[in-house]
Scaffold this motif. Sequence first.
Motif: not given
Length: 443
Positions: A17-21, A171-179, A366-370, A428-435
Motif C-alpha cells: 500500500r502506498w500511503w499516498g504522500m 509528515v505534518i502535511d500528511a497527517i493533517a490530511e489523514s484520518d 506495505g509501503t511503495a518503494g520499500v 514520510i509514507d512509513v511514518f505517516t502510516g505508522t502514526i
Amino acid sequence: MCPRMKSGRQLMPSATRWWGMSVTDDLIDLRRDLHRHPEPAWREFYTTARLVDELETRPLDELYVGPEVLAEDRRGVPDDDELDEWARRAVDAGAREDVVDRLAGGYTGLVAVLQTGEGPTVGLRVDIDALPITETDDGDHEPVRDGFRSENEGFMHACGHDAHATVGVGVIDAIAESDFTGTLKVFFQPSEETVSGGEPMAEGGHLDDVDYLLALHVGLDHPTGEVVAGVDGFLAVRHFRAAFSGASAHAGGHPERGRNAVQAMATAVQNLYSIPRHDEGATRVNAGLVGGGTASNIVPEEAFIEGEVRGETTALMEYMDDHAERILRSAAEMHDCDVEIEYEGEAPSGESDDELADVVAEVAGGTAGVDAVLDSDDLGGSEDATYLMRHVQQRGGLASFVCVGTDHPGGHHTPTFDVDEETIRIAIDVFTGTIERLGREAV
C-alpha cells in the motif's frame, strides 16, 4: 514483494500500500535550501527560522520555538561572539530577524503540535544540525551540479539532517490530511552531532505526555528501499575537553624553568588508549582533537585534548570516563601542570521497543518503494535521541529509532555525502502510516 528479515528468516508482508504522500516540489526545495545553509550545534538560526516560516503556513495548534522547547541547562554552547556571528549570517541569508531574535543565546530548535481529536500522543523526533566538514566541489556531486552546495564554507549536511527536517514537515502535511485522531508532536532537535541537544529537549516538558516516540535517521549504510524498524546497539557516549596549563620558558636557554603542557597532554593521550577493555561489553576511547604550544623555541604553557569515551551500556561508558579522568589528572601531575576537564555532551545507551518496532515493520512492508524490512540492527555508534526515548519509556510509553535507508555516494560525515531524495518520500509514507495505525490501534 518486501522481505522482512530477522535472524535469517523471511516473512511475507501484508499487501503493498502506498500511503499516498508524494514529495512536492516545495519539500524538495526546503531540503535543498536547508542543505545550502548548514549550521552546527546551537547555531541553527537560519534552519530554525526557515522551519518556522514553513510551519506557520500549516494548520498547527501550537508551534513552540527555541527557549520554549529546551531546558535552560545546556552543554557545549559557544560564546556570545560566535553565536552573534552565526545569527548575523542567518539574517544576511534571509532568515527573519524577529525569529532569530527569539533564539538569542543559541536556544535553537522547535516543536510543532497538531491535534486532530481524541487519541494517543505520538512524537516524531528529527534533528537539524550540520557538521564542520567542507563539502566537495566536484561537479559530479549532485548539490554542486544542481546548485545547492553549502554556502557556509567549512560546514555541510554530511549526515542527512536536512532530509530529516524535511521529513518532519512532510509528515505534518500528511497527517493533517489523514484520518488520524490524536496528537502529533514533531520535535525538531538542535545539536545532535555534539550529543548535547537531546537532554535539554527531553527535559523541556513537551515529551511528558507522549505515548509513542519515533526517531528518524536516514542511511546508516542501508540502501534506498530498506527500512530498519527498530535500531538498537546505541553506545553511550561522553565528550570531554581537557585543558592543560603549565609555564612557558625559553626552550634553549632555560628549559628547566618551564612546565610543559604538551608533555602532559601527550602522556595523557598515550595512556588513554591503555584503559583496559571490559568483559561486560564494548568500550571505546578517542582523543580526536589535540593541540598546544606557540613556537618551537618556547616550552608550551597550554595544551588541550578534545575526546570522547563510549560504552555498550551507560555503566560501561562511566567506567571508561572514570579511568579517563584519572589518567588526565595523573598526566598533569606527572609534568607539574594543571588540568581543567569540561564535559561538552553525552548520551545514554538505549533500546527500541519491539512492540512499536513491529508496527513500523508491518507498515513499511506495505509501503511503495520499500524492498526490505529489517526488524532490528545495531547502530554501532551514539545518538542523543536516546535521551528522548528514555524519557518516554520511563513514563510508560514506547519508543523506536527507525532507519530509512538511502543510497549515498560517500559515507556519513564525509565531503561527498548526499541523500537520495526518494528516501524523503519513503520516510514520510512509513511514518505517516505508522502514526495512522497507532491512532487506530493501541500497542
